[in-house]
Scaffold this motif. Sequence first.
Motif, PDB file in Angstrom:
ATOM      1  N   SER A 142      43.486 -17.399  24.786  1.00  0.00           N
ATOM      2  CA  SER A 142      42.203 -18.039  23.835  1.00  0.00           C
ATOM      3  C   SER A 142      41.176 -16.948  24.385  1.00  0.00           C
ATOM      4  N   THR A 143      39.759 -16.152  23.779  1.00  0.00           N
ATOM      5  CA  THR A 143      38.572 -15.883  24.254  1.00  0.00           C
ATOM      6  C   THR A 143      37.952 -17.620  25.034  1.00  0.00           C
ATOM      7  N   ILE A 144      38.221 -18.669  24.188  1.00  0.00           N
ATOM      8  CA  ILE A 144      37.549 -19.366  25.073  1.00  0.00           C
ATOM      9  C   ILE A 144      38.462 -20.185  25.670  1.00  0.00           C
ATOM     10  N   GLU A 145      39.694 -19.544  26.069  1.00  0.00           N
ATOM     11  CA  GLU A 145      40.420 -20.147  27.620  1.00  0.00           C
ATOM     12  C   GLU A 145      39.852 -19.229  28.946  1.00  0.00           C
ATOM     13  N   ASN A 146      39.520 -17.797  27.833  1.00  0.00           N
ATOM     14  CA  ASN A 146      39.163 -16.888  29.672  1.00  0.00           C
ATOM     15  C   ASN A 146      37.701 -17.599  29.936  1.00  0.00           C
ATOM     16  N   TYR A 147      36.765 -17.662  29.139  1.00  0.00           N
ATOM     17  CA  TYR A 147      35.670 -18.069  29.469  1.00  0.00           C
ATOM     18  C   TYR A 147      35.337 -20.017  29.885  1.00  0.00           C
ATOM     19  N   MET A 148      36.687 -20.688  29.711  1.00  0.00           N
ATOM     20  CA  MET A 148      36.591 -21.860  30.713  1.00  0.00           C
ATOM     21  C   MET A 148      37.090 -21.567  32.141  1.00  0.00           C
ATOM     22  N   LEU A 149      37.710 -20.481  32.423  1.00  0.00           N
ATOM     23  CA  LEU A 149      38.541 -20.291  33.162  1.00  0.00           C
ATOM     24  C   LEU A 149      37.839 -19.756  33.862  1.00  0.00           C
ATOM     25  N   GLU A 150      37.279 -19.381  33.484  1.00  0.00           N
ATOM     26  CA  GLU A 150      35.468 -18.342  34.742  1.00  0.00           C
ATOM     27  C   GLU A 150      34.981 -19.420  35.029  1.00  0.00           C
ATOM     28  N   THR A 151      34.544 -20.238  34.443  1.00  0.00           N
ATOM     29  CA  THR A 151      33.480 -21.458  35.053  1.00  0.00           C
ATOM     30  C   THR A 151      33.908 -22.034  36.433  1.00  0.00           C
ATOM     31  N   PRO A 152      34.549 -22.314  36.738  1.00  0.00           N
ATOM     32  CA  PRO A 152      34.246 -21.898  38.900  1.00  0.00           C
ATOM     33  C   PRO A 152      33.535 -21.462  38.959  1.00  0.00           C
ATOM     34  N   GLU A 153      33.611 -19.809  38.947  1.00  0.00           N
ATOM     35  CA  GLU A 153      33.477 -18.870  39.819  1.00  0.00           C
ATOM     36  C   GLU A 153      32.114 -18.461  39.622  1.00  0.00           C
ATOM     37  N   ARG A 154      31.725 -18.507  37.844  1.00  0.00           N
ATOM     38  CA  ARG A 154      30.148 -18.786  37.557  1.00  0.00           C
ATOM     39  C   ARG A 154      29.242 -19.889  38.475  1.00  0.00           C
ATOM     40  N   MET A 155      29.965 -21.412  38.776  1.00  0.00           N
ATOM     41  CA  MET A 155      29.113 -21.759  39.064  1.00  0.00           C
ATOM     42  C   MET A 155      28.932 -22.013  40.386  1.00  0.00           C
ATOM     43  N   LEU A 156      29.979 -21.545  41.119  1.00  0.00           N
ATOM     44  CA  LEU A 156      29.511 -21.074  42.521  1.00  0.00           C
ATOM     45  C   LEU A 156      28.366 -19.501  42.227  1.00  0.00           C
ATOM     46  N   GLU A 157      28.512 -18.685  41.659  1.00  0.00           N
ATOM     47  CA  GLU A 157      28.004 -17.552  41.456  1.00  0.00           C
ATOM     48  C   GLU A 157      26.091 -18.169  40.896  1.00  0.00           C
ATOM     49  N   ILE A 158      26.076 -19.266  40.007  1.00  0.00           N
ATOM     50  CA  ILE A 158      24.777 -19.598  40.457  1.00  0.00           C
ATOM     51  C   ILE A 158      23.810 -20.326  41.325  1.00  0.00           C
ATOM     52  N   ILE A 159      24.992 -20.835  41.779  1.00  0.00           N
ATOM     53  CA  ILE A 159      24.069 -21.826  43.616  1.00  0.00           C
ATOM     54  C   ILE A 159      23.917 -20.610  44.549  1.00  0.00           C
ATOM     55  N   ASP A 160      24.454 -19.519  44.135  1.00  0.00           N
ATOM     56  CA  ASP A 160      24.181 -18.332  44.919  1.00  0.00           C
ATOM     57  C   ASP A 160      22.454 -18.305  45.180  1.00  0.00           C
ATOM     58  N   ARG A 161      22.374 -17.762  43.567  1.00  0.00           N
ATOM     59  CA  ARG A 161      21.086 -17.223  42.870  1.00  0.00           C
ATOM     60  C   ARG A 161      20.525 -17.717  42.665  1.00  0.00           C
ATOM     61  N   SER A 162      20.555 -19.550  43.042  1.00  0.00           N
ATOM     62  CA  SER A 162      19.891 -20.341  43.247  1.00  0.00           C
ATOM     63  C   SER A 162      17.795 -20.173  43.348  1.00  0.00           C
ATOM     64  N   ALA A 163      18.283 -20.499  44.929  1.00  0.00           N
ATOM     65  CA  ALA A 163      17.023 -20.192  45.182  1.00  0.00           C
ATOM     66  C   ALA A 163      15.946 -19.387  45.406  1.00  0.00           C
ATOM     67  N   GLU A 164      15.805 -18.127  44.772  1.00  0.00           N
ATOM     68  CA  GLU A 164      15.353 -16.555  44.035  1.00  0.00           C
ATOM     69  C   GLU A 164      15.122 -16.966  42.432  1.00  0.00           C
ATOM     70  N   LEU A 165      15.883 -17.473  41.339  1.00  0.00           N
ATOM     71  CA  LEU A 165      16.054 -18.343  40.460  1.00  0.00           C
ATOM     72  C   LEU A 165      14.273 -19.113  40.694  1.00  0.00           C
ATOM     73  N   PHE A 166      14.616 -20.223  40.939  1.00  0.00           N
ATOM     74  CA  PHE A 166      13.548 -21.166  40.875  1.00  0.00           C
ATOM     75  C   PHE A 166      12.684 -21.536  42.555  1.00  0.00           C
ATOM     76  N   ALA A 167      12.548 -20.221  42.554  1.00  0.00           N
ATOM     77  CA  ALA A 167      11.395 -19.679  44.249  1.00  0.00           C
ATOM     78  C   ALA A 167       9.997 -20.807  43.026  1.00  0.00           C
ATOM     79  N   GLU A 168       9.654 -20.111  41.831  1.00  0.00           N
ATOM     80  CA  GLU A 168       8.461 -20.055  41.742  1.00  0.00           C
ATOM     81  C   GLU A 168       7.803 -21.502  40.742  1.00  0.00           C
TER      82      GLU A 168
END
Length: 351
Positions: A2-28
């Motif tokens: 299902s679509t939900i299962e696909n989204y769930m399986l994406e979660t770990p990768e997305r979490m790591l991407e969020i960490i990688d982009r965080s310095a710029e996101l929260f800079a201000e």
Amino acid sequence: MSTIENYMLETPERMLEIIDRSAELFAEVKKAAIKKIVITGSGTSYHSALQMSKQLQHLLQMEVYAIYPFAITEDTFLQDNEQTLVVGISQGGSSYSTYNAMKLAKSKGCLTASMAGGPDAFIDEVADYVLTVYCGEELAGAKTKGFYCTKLNLLLLALYIGVEQDRVSLSVFDEKIEEVKKAAAYFKEVYDVSEQWIEEHKETLANAQEIRITGPANSYGDILESALKLLETMRCPVTGYEFEEFIHGIYNAINEKSTVFILDDGSESRSKKMKEVLSDWSDSIFLVTNYETKDADLVLPTTQNKDFLTFNFIIPLQLICAKISTLRGVDPSTPKDPKFHMKLGSKKFNK
């Protein structure tokens, strides 16, 4: 799958991407003179705020609390508000209630930040700081990966503010990031164990007539989110309660038609006794733990750090939404009425 299962399986990768982009996101935003944080949103957004608020408050040693948009009124911000940050969360980014709560907060002198699941969101228009949750597109009505990613975004917000204000050391910052990465690494294993258990119990789960969820106070936001997801997809009565609240009256409603999930991370010594007592009234009482015990129906291979268990512990309940609802004739990715928010005028866009 299902679509939900696909989204769930994406979660770990997305979490790591969020960490990688965080310095710029929260800079201000980290530079702002913030002494109090109010987080607002509805449904899944509120649950993410509620689940993380105590951890943020502990990290920052400042007042942090979650509040529904409808509860933000003219009387909410009565003191000097220049150092209050109001964070509005809406994964689709189009919630009128969140937008209006942020707008009111801004009129009272608060700083505002938005957390939407994509860029150029409606709620961004009233934000001093746009803190996009980079979870990627999630078109399913029942959100899963967005819940995890929003919780992570809130944690990162606190960590960056904490370091900037000398409330959090760099060593603690690094330690928290590593714990998040560990929890993300456990995600797939928890998913696989959950999937096998659901397959073995699919007939019982598919016939559930009413569902109750209970667990420790430190998982209350996750408990409420699990109840919401099951309600959205199983489309039967579902409620979630903290363990002590469950004891205070809720148990009276348990009968042979009840399915109960008891979440136990080892912090509630009475969980096994609860299962024993409720099992006299129903055959569908399931004890879910992250530690080995003969009393458990499902043991999850999660992180053992209780602060980060939130990134692992409700995976089986979300997976039930994806897998069992189809056996009940429900498409879990599609709301009962896709035009509901358009009819009610509750969102600017139909997302």
